[in-house]
Design a protein around this motif. Structure first.
Motif, PDB file in Angstrom:
ATOM      1  N   CYS A  99       0.824  -1.214   0.000  1.00 23.79           N
ATOM      2  CA  CYS A  99       0.000   0.000   0.000  1.00 23.79           C
ATOM      3  C   CYS A  99       0.859   1.267   0.000  1.00 23.79           C
ATOM      4  O   CYS A  99       0.460   2.293  -0.551  1.00 23.79           O
ATOM      5  N   GLU A 100       2.043   1.182   0.606  1.00 27.56           N
ATOM      6  CA  GLU A 100       2.955   2.321   0.552  1.00 27.56           C
ATOM      7  C   GLU A 100       3.339   2.621  -0.892  1.00 27.56           C
ATOM      8  O   GLU A 100       3.427   3.784  -1.310  1.00 27.56           O
ATOM      9  N   ALA A 101       3.559   1.565  -1.683  1.00 28.51           N
ATOM     10  CA  ALA A 101       3.892   1.754  -3.098  1.00 28.51           C
ATOM     11  C   ALA A 101       2.719   2.365  -3.855  1.00 28.51           C
ATOM     12  O   ALA A 101       2.914   3.172  -4.774  1.00 28.51           O
ATOM     13  N   ASP A 116       6.026  11.303  -6.312  1.00 27.52           N
ATOM     14  CA  ASP A 116       7.330  11.909  -6.538  1.00 27.52           C
ATOM     15  C   ASP A 116       7.309  13.368  -6.070  1.00 27.52           C
ATOM     16  O   ASP A 116       6.309  13.844  -5.505  1.00 27.52           O
ATOM     17  N   LYS A 117       8.387  14.087  -6.336  1.00 26.06           N
ATOM     18  CA  LYS A 117       8.500  15.463  -5.854  1.00 26.06           C
ATOM     19  C   LYS A 117       7.494  16.399  -6.518  1.00 26.06           C
ATOM     20  O   LYS A 117       7.193  17.472  -5.982  1.00 26.06           O
ATOM     21  N   VAL A 167       4.165   7.587  -8.258  1.00 24.51           N
ATOM     22  CA  VAL A 167       5.348   6.950  -8.836  1.00 24.51           C
ATOM     23  C   VAL A 167       4.932   5.809  -9.757  1.00 24.51           C
ATOM     24  O   VAL A 167       5.509   5.615 -10.822  1.00 24.51           O
ATOM     25  N   TYR A 168       3.905   5.048  -9.348  1.00 26.50           N
ATOM     26  CA  TYR A 168       3.388   3.949 -10.155  1.00 26.50           C
ATOM     27  C   TYR A 168       1.928   4.219 -10.508  1.00 26.50           C
ATOM     28  O   TYR A 168       1.123   4.574  -9.644  1.00 26.50           O
TER      29      TYR A 168
END
Length: 324
Positions: free
Chosen positions: A123-125, A130-131, A136-137
């Motif tokens: 779940c963190e993924a 990103d900044k 990110v995904y």
């Protein structure tokens, strides 16, 4: 389209293969997908003909249109060290606990801790940005435990949140459950057109719904082609040897009498299988979920075959982009 795709299924149904094909399908057209393994079997590495996956996100494949598939084998011990550093800033103390065996105890003996760590890392993924504030995904696909324990595996953080009423453990468990019980998540179940896998799929769906976890699709894997048309199936099911012998004779087949018995037996077996598969399709239709079917791959599974399965999933709408 839900951003977190969980793939489960009875053992032997090919859920790891389906998870890999789904990751490729979702990564098409420039998307980035993370394929997560949680059972320590390194099945994903074998499918992609890769070295064993480490505890880091590694690019495995490029999908049509330039999309990328990354993979991660989540190790519960390493995830616990990450957890201790994130919430308690233990750092070196966490590594000392590992040397003393406390980490191994927590991940193998303490009930539910391992599943909390695995779901939490996935779940963190899903949540990671990103900044620039972009995810990110685009999608995270989990090759999850089998149907028999998928509900408890996903729901373990609810139990933890109830036990730990306050503090970082409670907050983390609640954050995980917010992802798992939201439209961001879809739990897909893989089955075969056989009685036991279909029944386990039906039972698993009932359990997921009772736990208020979002069910996605039923994916029927290893579907064998029908080699006889409807008239031929009826003839085969009736075992009409004389008709078959006459047909062979008219076609100029010599020694047709000797061929009739094995042909009739094979055709009858095929007709019986088709009938049983139709019964199981009717059961699956009664579950009220969208389905997708993937063909049996007869020459072994490799990356080219995975891409073919990904194309099938996209054709059948399993990777369509929709607003969550």
């Amino acid at each position: 389209m839900s951003r977190f795709q969980v793939v489960s299924g009875k053992g032997g149904t090919g859920k790891t293969t389906v998870a890999a094909a789904l990751a490729l399908a979702l990564a098409a057209e420039g998307k980035r997908t993370l394929l997560v393994e949680v059972e320590g079997r390194q099945g994903i590495a074998q499918l992609f003909d890769s070295d064993a996956l480490p505890y880091e996100e590694r690019k495995l494949a490029v999908a049509p249109g330039g999309g990328e598939v990354y993979a991660l084998a989540i190790d519960a011990e390493r995830a616990l060290l990450d957890y201790l550093q994130m919430f308690y800033k233990l750092g070196g103390a966490g590594r000392a606990l590992k040397k003393l065996g406390a980490i191994d105890f927590a991940t193998t003996i303490a009930p539910g801790v391992r599943d909390v760590l695995l779901t939490g890392k996935a779940c963190e993924a899903v949540r990671r940005k990103d900044k620039q504030g972009r995810f990110v995904y685009d999608h995270v696909v989990m090759d999850a435990p089998p149907t028999g324990r998928i509900t408890r595996f996903l729901n373990v953080n609810d139990e933890v949140a109830g036990l730990a009423r306050i503090g970082p453990i409670h907050n983390q468990a609640q954050a995980v459950m917010r992802v798992l019980k939201s439209p961001q998540t879809a739990v897909h179940l893989v089955t075969l057109l056989e009685e036991m896998p279909v029944q386990e799929t039906a039972d698993g769906i009932a359990e997921l719904r009772a736990a208020e976890l979002p069910v996605g699709r039923v994916i029927v894997n290893m579907v064998r082609p029908h080699v006889l048309d409807e008239d031929a199936l009826r003839t085969a099911a009736g075992g009409r040897r004389k008709e078959i012998a006459k047909t062979l004779t008219r076609a100029g087949v010599t020694g047709s009498a000797a061929l009739v018995r094995p042909l009739v037996e094979q055709a009858a077996e095929h007709a019986e299988r088709v009938g049983l598969e139709r019964e199981q399709r009717a059961v699956l239709a009664g579950l009220g979920l969208p389905t997708a079917e993937l063909p049996l791959v007869g020459d072994g599974m490799d990356l080219a075959a995975l891409h073919d399965l990904a194309v099938e999933l996209r054709k059948q709408g399993a990777a369509e982009e929709r607003d969550v």
